[in-house]
Design a protein around this motif. Structure first.
Motif, PDB file in Angstrom:
ATOM      1  N   PRO A 158      14.390   2.285  -8.183  1.00  0.00           N
ATOM      2  CA  PRO A 158      12.927   1.903  -8.574  1.00  0.00           C
ATOM      3  C   PRO A 158      12.634   2.748  -9.732  1.00  0.00           C
ATOM      4  O   PRO A 158      12.876   3.767  -9.900  1.00  0.00           O
ATOM      5  CB  PRO A 158      12.397   2.445  -7.327  1.00  0.00           C
ATOM      6  CG  PRO A 158      13.263   2.436  -6.057  1.00  0.00           C
ATOM      7  CD  PRO A 158      14.507   2.623  -6.943  1.00  0.00           C
ATOM      8  N   ALA A 185       1.291  -0.549  -8.957  1.00  0.00           N
ATOM      9  CA  ALA A 185       2.271  -0.656  -7.790  1.00  0.00           C
ATOM     10  C   ALA A 185       2.398  -2.206  -7.358  1.00  0.00           C
ATOM     11  O   ALA A 185       3.506  -2.828  -7.270  1.00  0.00           O
ATOM     12  CB  ALA A 185       2.280   0.373  -6.908  1.00  0.00           C
ATOM     13  N   ASP A 186       1.187  -2.633  -6.929  1.00  0.00           N
ATOM     14  CA  ASP A 186       1.017  -4.185  -6.458  1.00  0.00           C
ATOM     15  C   ASP A 186       1.359  -4.965  -7.323  1.00  0.00           C
ATOM     16  O   ASP A 186       2.229  -5.985  -7.306  1.00  0.00           O
ATOM     17  CB  ASP A 186      -0.494  -4.327  -5.810  1.00  0.00           C
ATOM     18  CG  ASP A 186      -0.549  -5.515  -5.557  1.00  0.00           C
ATOM     19  OD1 ASP A 186       0.218  -5.919  -4.370  1.00  0.00           O
ATOM     20  OD2 ASP A 186      -1.372  -6.347  -5.641  1.00  0.00           O
ATOM     21  N   LEU A 188       3.565  -4.603 -10.055  1.00  0.00           N
ATOM     22  CA  LEU A 188       4.657  -4.610 -10.562  1.00  0.00           C
ATOM     23  C   LEU A 188       5.837  -5.189  -9.213  1.00  0.00           C
ATOM     24  O   LEU A 188       6.685  -5.964  -9.562  1.00  0.00           O
ATOM     25  CB  LEU A 188       5.181  -3.071 -10.448  1.00  0.00           C
ATOM     26  CG  LEU A 188       4.820  -2.624 -11.822  1.00  0.00           C
ATOM     27  CD1 LEU A 188       4.668  -1.104 -11.838  1.00  0.00           C
ATOM     28  CD2 LEU A 188       5.740  -2.788 -12.956  1.00  0.00           C
ATOM     29  N   THR A 189       5.199  -4.718  -7.994  1.00  0.00           N
ATOM     30  CA  THR A 189       6.007  -5.362  -6.886  1.00  0.00           C
ATOM     31  C   THR A 189       5.967  -6.638  -6.692  1.00  0.00           C
ATOM     32  O   THR A 189       7.025  -7.375  -6.500  1.00  0.00           O
ATOM     33  CB  THR A 189       5.776  -4.569  -5.630  1.00  0.00           C
ATOM     34  OG1 THR A 189       4.202  -4.679  -5.347  1.00  0.00           O
ATOM     35  CG2 THR A 189       6.070  -3.160  -5.635  1.00  0.00           C
ATOM     36  N   THR A 190       4.975  -7.416  -7.025  1.00  0.00           N
ATOM     37  CA  THR A 190       4.624  -8.858  -7.188  1.00  0.00           C
ATOM     38  C   THR A 190       5.353  -9.456  -8.013  1.00  0.00           C
ATOM     39  O   THR A 190       6.224 -10.655  -7.994  1.00  0.00           O
ATOM     40  CB  THR A 190       3.073  -9.243  -7.219  1.00  0.00           C
ATOM     41  OG1 THR A 190       2.390  -8.503  -6.358  1.00  0.00           O
ATOM     42  CG2 THR A 190       2.830 -10.673  -7.264  1.00  0.00           C
ATOM     43  N   GLY A 192       8.289  -8.309  -9.026  1.00  0.00           N
ATOM     44  CA  GLY A 192       9.602  -8.191  -8.760  1.00  0.00           C
ATOM     45  C   GLY A 192      10.336  -7.175  -9.245  1.00  0.00           C
ATOM     46  O   GLY A 192      11.496  -6.643  -9.370  1.00  0.00           O
ATOM     47  N   THR A 193       9.418  -6.018  -9.790  1.00  0.00           N
ATOM     48  CA  THR A 193       9.931  -4.525 -10.246  1.00  0.00           C
ATOM     49  C   THR A 193       9.647  -3.628  -9.276  1.00  0.00           C
ATOM     50  O   THR A 193       8.697  -3.378  -8.730  1.00  0.00           O
ATOM     51  CB  THR A 193       9.311  -4.316 -11.553  1.00  0.00           C
ATOM     52  OG1 THR A 193       9.250  -5.438 -12.517  1.00  0.00           O
ATOM     53  CG2 THR A 193       9.587  -2.919 -12.033  1.00  0.00           C
ATOM     54  N   ARG A 194      11.100  -3.003  -8.878  1.00  0.00           N
ATOM     55  CA  ARG A 194      10.955  -2.177  -7.898  1.00  0.00           C
ATOM     56  C   ARG A 194      10.265  -0.844  -8.650  1.00  0.00           C
ATOM     57  O   ARG A 194      10.701  -0.380  -9.367  1.00  0.00           O
ATOM     58  CB  ARG A 194      11.970  -1.799  -7.355  1.00  0.00           C
ATOM     59  CG  ARG A 194      12.473  -3.003  -6.620  1.00  0.00           C
ATOM     60  CD  ARG A 194      14.166  -2.655  -6.011  1.00  0.00           C
ATOM     61  NE  ARG A 194      14.029  -1.627  -4.921  1.00  0.00           N
ATOM     62  CZ  ARG A 194      15.070  -0.644  -5.048  1.00  0.00           C
ATOM     63  NH1 ARG A 194      16.321  -0.900  -6.028  1.00  0.00           N
ATOM     64  NH2 ARG A 194      15.214   0.230  -4.164  1.00  0.00           N
ATOM     65  N   VAL A 195       9.200  -0.043  -7.823  1.00  0.00           N
ATOM     66  CA  VAL A 195       8.585   1.086  -8.316  1.00  0.00           C
ATOM     67  C   VAL A 195       8.275   1.967  -7.515  1.00  0.00           C
ATOM     68  O   VAL A 195       8.132   1.710  -6.248  1.00  0.00           O
ATOM     69  CB  VAL A 195       7.558   0.578  -9.309  1.00  0.00           C
ATOM     70  CG1 VAL A 195       6.363   0.151  -8.498  1.00  0.00           C
ATOM     71  CG2 VAL A 195       6.864   1.651 -10.167  1.00  0.00           C
ATOM     72  N   HIS A 221      -0.646   1.638  -0.103  1.00  0.00           N
ATOM     73  CA  HIS A 221       0.598   0.890  -0.675  1.00  0.00           C
ATOM     74  C   HIS A 221       1.908   1.425  -0.574  1.00  0.00           C
ATOM     75  O   HIS A 221       2.018   2.756  -0.636  1.00  0.00           O
ATOM     76  CB  HIS A 221       0.438   0.320  -2.284  1.00  0.00           C
ATOM     77  CG  HIS A 221       1.398  -0.577  -2.845  1.00  0.00           C
ATOM     78  ND1 HIS A 221       2.695  -0.254  -3.044  1.00  0.00           N
ATOM     79  CD2 HIS A 221       1.007  -1.732  -3.018  1.00  0.00           C
ATOM     80  CE1 HIS A 221       3.227  -1.448  -3.483  1.00  0.00           C
ATOM     81  NE2 HIS A 221       2.363  -2.482  -3.534  1.00  0.00           N
ATOM     82  N   SER A 223       4.698   1.601  -1.848  1.00  0.00           N
ATOM     83  CA  SER A 223       5.341   2.327  -3.257  1.00  0.00           C
ATOM     84  C   SER A 223       4.707   3.282  -3.882  1.00  0.00           C
ATOM     85  O   SER A 223       4.960   3.700  -4.909  1.00  0.00           O
ATOM     86  CB  SER A 223       5.489   1.090  -4.389  1.00  0.00           C
ATOM     87  OG  SER A 223       6.526  -0.091  -3.752  1.00  0.00           O
TER      88      SER A 223
END
Length: 363
Positions: A158, A185-186, A188-190, A192-195, A221, A223
């Motif tokens: 990540p 973070a929301d 990015l994860t939406t 498809g980027t892991r963080v 969150h 992440s």
């Protein structure tokens, strides 16, 4: 002063400059230099015979204006040259800047020579006080500048984004920083980027209620993690920074930042708010963010890994290290020359009977 500060140590060539130790602070633990005893008239009167220059870097906010006038007057009457490095035009420890501005209005006109870290800050000093600063960049501080230790993050791990809220000092917009980290973070994860946002906060914080609210916001969150830690050693800070893709500076106000220097030496990009002259320290590795707009952090995160990996290549590390070592040698030599020039100016003025009163100012 303070002589024990890492920056002061870094700019001093001990072959050319005899750096007097920090005087002990009554009632303080060993090694603590603040409030600075060396910036008091009695200490200057007692120690002037063994000194040539009084160089003030940090701790100005510990003085009252009248006490600062007395200290600088004592230095002037004893024939000491006074040098002031303008690190902070806004003090990060304070919310109300007016008491600090009153101190700047004393020392900036009174000093024989002024130094600052960026041309932008020098321009501000010229505009506000009519004084000229010598611009000397912040030197290398890290032990190995990324030559060894934690490697740069790599795919598919990540993206790691670090924030350090310190002890919640006034210039850190902690609530906005944690909230925007959650929002970014929301996004990015939406996408498809892991963080992972790794947010550090000292165990001893100035505002316990705010610290509790920050932990609750971060917990919203998966992440985002907020960790309470003891005060970290310099080595621990460097190791933590070296494991990041991006470091975030969520400042309300400020002038320069040692974090930016550490990150540059370790090859870690920085995203920060547009305050002071921080972006001018290393513009090539600094991205401007808006704490009200999580997309600005998203953009910085998306670009950071490639930049981080490029900076971590062995040839890039070696070149950066060599350039920073050369720069540190130049900064040290410039400080030694600055002291010689200031001493000569003071001696010439005394011979001519031109002893200026503190507050009269000089170019």
């Amino acid at each position: 002063m303070p002589s024990a500060h890492p920056y002061v140590q870094a700019v001093t060539d001990r072959r050319l400059v005899d750096l007097a130790p920090d005087p002990p602070v009554p009632g303080a633990t060993d090694g603590r230099w603040w409030p600075p005893v060396a910036l008091t008239a009695p200490w200057i009167d007692d120690n002037a015979p063994r000194l040539d220059v009084l160089h003030v870097h940090f701790g100005l906010e510990s003085s009252a204006p009248d006490d600062l006038v007395a200290a600088l007057t004592a230095a002037r009457e004893r024939g000491l040259a006074v040098v002031y490095t303008v690190h902070d035009l806004d003090n990060p420890q304070l919310t109300d800047q007016s008491p600090y501005l009153a101190l700047l209005d004393v020392i900036i006109p009174a000093a024989d020579r002024l130094v600052t870290l960026t041309a932008d800050a020098a321009s501000e000093v010229e505009r506000r006080w009519g004084r000229t600063c010598e611009v000397l960049p912040h030197p290398l501080l890290t032990a190995d500048s990324g030559e060894s230790g934690v490697p740069a993050p790599s795919d598919p791990a990540p993206r790691r984004v670090g924030l350090h809220l310190r002890d919640l000092r006034p210039n850190i917009d902690a609530a906005a920083a944690v909230a925007v980290a959650v929002a970014a973070a929301d996004l990015l994860t939406t996408a498809g980027t892991r963080v992972l946002f790794d947010i550090l906060l000292n165990e001893r914080a100035r505002d316990a209620d705010l610290a509790a609210r920050l932990q609750a916001i971060a917990a919203s969150h998966p992440s985002v993690q907020l960790r309470r830690t003891p005060r970290m050693t310099d080595a621990a800070v460097e190791a933590w920074l070296a494991g990041l893709d991006l470091f975030v500076l969520p400042y309300r106000h400020g002038t320069h930042s040692g974090w930016v220097e550490l990150c540059f030496d370790l090859g870690v990009p920085v995203a920060g708010t547009p305050v002071g002259h921080i972006a001018a320290q290393h513009p090539s590795s600094f991205a401007t963010l808006d704490l009200d707009d999580p997309s600005t952090i998203v953009d910085a995160v998306e670009r950071a890994r490639a930049a981080r990996q490029a900076a971590d290549r062995p040839t890039a590390r070696r070149e950066r290290r060599r350039a920073r070592m050369r720069e540190r040698d130049e900064v040290r030599a410039a400080h030694a020359a600055l002291y010689r020039g200031a001493m000569e100016d003071v001696a010439r003025a005394r011979r001519a009977g031109e002893l200026l009163r503190v507050g009269e100012g000089r170019r």
